[in-house]
Design an enzyme around this catalytic site. Structure first.
Site, PDB file in Angstrom:
ATOM      1  N   ASP A   1      -6.095 -13.993  -4.492  1.00  0.00           N
ATOM      2  CA  ASP A   1      -5.607 -13.190  -5.610  1.00  0.00           C
ATOM      3  C   ASP A   1      -5.157 -14.135  -6.718  1.00  0.00           C
ATOM      4  O   ASP A   1      -4.644 -15.224  -6.435  1.00  0.00           O
ATOM      5  CB  ASP A   1      -4.452 -12.279  -5.190  1.00  0.00           C
TER       6      ASP A   1
ATOM      7  N   ASP B   1     -11.308  -5.306  -5.527  1.00  0.00           N
ATOM      8  CA  ASP B   1     -10.416  -4.165  -5.702  1.00  0.00           C
ATOM      9  C   ASP B   1      -9.694  -4.389  -7.022  1.00  0.00           C
ATOM     10  O   ASP B   1      -8.628  -4.987  -7.070  1.00  0.00           O
ATOM     11  CB  ASP B   1      -9.433  -4.082  -4.525  1.00  0.00           C
TER      12      ASP B   1
ATOM     13  N   CYS C   1      -8.751   2.408  -7.835  1.00  0.00           N
ATOM     14  CA  CYS C   1      -8.048   3.658  -7.517  1.00  0.00           C
ATOM     15  C   CYS C   1      -7.909   4.489  -8.790  1.00  0.00           C
ATOM     16  O   CYS C   1      -6.869   5.071  -9.070  1.00  0.00           O
ATOM     17  CB  CYS C   1      -6.693   3.396  -6.866  1.00  0.00           C
TER      18      CYS C   1
END
Length: 431
Positions: A266, A310, A363
């Site tokens: 990340d 993601d 999302c």
């Protein structure tokens, strides 16, 4: 605390959120710290009332004729908790912690207000620009889909198959009224609670402490399982490019039964920090954490069977969990997010081997962050082609493909799949 005191507290929290423009979670935490007499049940009920008021803010305000914190709290408790209007004033007069008694105007609104002639965007409880975006995706079903984003969410758990079997964990957690998830083969669900009933604290349970379960929405579980289906039985090589706290990394590790190699990375080392303890608790041994830094991933160039992205997004698919975010987002923020997503996709794509997959997940339910990003990426990098996920969906779920499935990606929603709102797409790099 009784209901009147809880309503008064909810009004105070909503006022704090409005005046100081701060997240609800922070306002609730501060209220609890300054009112230590309130028990855990009180704090949970106050939080539920605040969140319900924000989930249905637009429609409550329309029915009440005003959008004040008091109007929102009163409307939530009457319209959505089904508290009889006639009893409120009596309760208020008997409780010194109660707000002021209802005015004649409030009584009239609470007793007579209906949804007749309510505009669609108000009934949908979303900002105007979001209504337009959702209509682009869902057509005439957009109001139904938007309203589902305003409901209470379930508590979803992923059974860690490295340590336990779903049937055994279901039996162990039977006192929580868990049930198997419909689509994820490793999920359990505690259905949404009504009124002031709160979800159980599963993190205090032995099953969580011993790493047998993780809290993870069913859609997120499915995204990880779909990504894992892109490697063979040996496990292969997977890069979780935006791993964050490691939720999908853990799910990938379990799906691969500790085979192969997963690299968790990340750009924000603070977001990545919780992953180490979580990996240990879960018994995940096939994960290598790569901290951000120059050249941290250079040795992975062109080697990965699957790269999972993601991507940071608006979070519109999770508005039922974070309703305050729904009213803070601005239309111009979508373009900023889209630019960021485009950069991340291009940065991640170099790690995909020829014949490998780039899996893109958000999302969000907005096309600007989903299908349009996939189309723009494949146009800019024609060696990647969008892959129909229907076969992978059938393999993972053994269920009919989602209502909003297209060859370019899958859209999961509270209304259609009973999950959070998620978008999943896969792009194959040509050999």
């Amino acid at each position: 605390m009784r209901l009147p005191g809880r309503i008064d507290a909810a009004i105070a929290v909503l006022t704090d959120v409005e005046e100081r423009h701060r997240p609800v979670a922070e306002a609730l935490k501060d209220w609890g710290l300054s009112h230590r007499f309130a028990g855990s049940g009180d704090r949970a009920a106050i939080g539920d009332l605040v969140y319900d008021a924000l989930r249905r803010r637009s429609s409550i305000a329309w029915r009440m004729g005003e959008e004040t914190p008091r109007a929102l709290a009163l409307g939530a408790v009457v319209f959505h908790w089904a508290e009889p209007v006639e009893s409120l004033n009596q309760l208020f007069s008997e409780d010194r912690h109660a707000p002021e008694k209802l005015t004649e105007s409030e009584l009239e609104r609470l007793q007579a207000a209906s949804e007749e002639n309510m505009p669609e965007a108000v009934r949908a409880d979303v900002p105007d620009f979001a209504a337009k975006e959702l209509e682009r995706v869902f057509g005439t079903a957009w109001v139904e889909e938007a309203m589902a984003l305003g409901g209470r969410p379930p508590l979803d758990l992923r059974v860690n198959v490295l340590k336990a079997e779903r049937d055994k964990v279901e039996a162990q957690l039977a006192r929580f009224d868990v049930e198997k998830t419909r689509l994820s083969p490793v999920g359990l669900r505690v259905p949404p609670r009504e009124g002031a009933r709160r979800h159980p604290n599963v993190q205090a349970d032995e099953a969580y402490q011993r790493g047998r379960i993780e809290i993870q929405d069913e859609a997120s579980q499915l995204a990880a399982l779909l990504a894992a289906s892109g490697v063979d039985d040996s496990g292969g090589q997977i890069l979780d490019f935006c791993a964050g706290g490691g939720g999908k990394t853990l799910a990938l590790s379990a799906a691969l039964a500790n085979r192969g190699q997963i690299y968790a990375h990340d750009a924000d080392r603070h977001r990545l920090a919780p992953i180490f303890e979580r990996l240990k608790r879960a018994g995940a041994r096939n994960v290598q954490v790569r901290q951000p830094g120059e050249g941290a991933l250079d040795d992975l160039d062109g080697r990965m069977d699957v790269v999972l992205v993601d991507a940071p997004c608006s979070g519109s698919g999770t508005w039922r969990r974070r309703p305050d975010a729904k009213w803070r987002i601005r239309e111009d923020a979508l373009q900023l997010r889209a630019d960021e997503q485009e950069k991340i996709l291009h940065a991640a794509s170099r790690f995909v081997r020829p014949g490998g997959l780039l899996v893109y997940v958000t999302c969000s339910l907005f096309p600007a962050e989903n299908g349009e990003r996939v189309a723009a990426f494949t146009e800019a990098q024609p060696e990647f082609q969008a892959l129909d996920l229907a076969p992978a969906w059938d393999k993972v779920t053994a269920a009919d493909k989602p209502r909003w499935a297209t060859p370019a990606g899958l859209v999961l929603t509270p209304a259609s799949t009973a999950t959070d709102g998620f978008f999943v797409a896969a792009m194959a790099r040509q050999p």
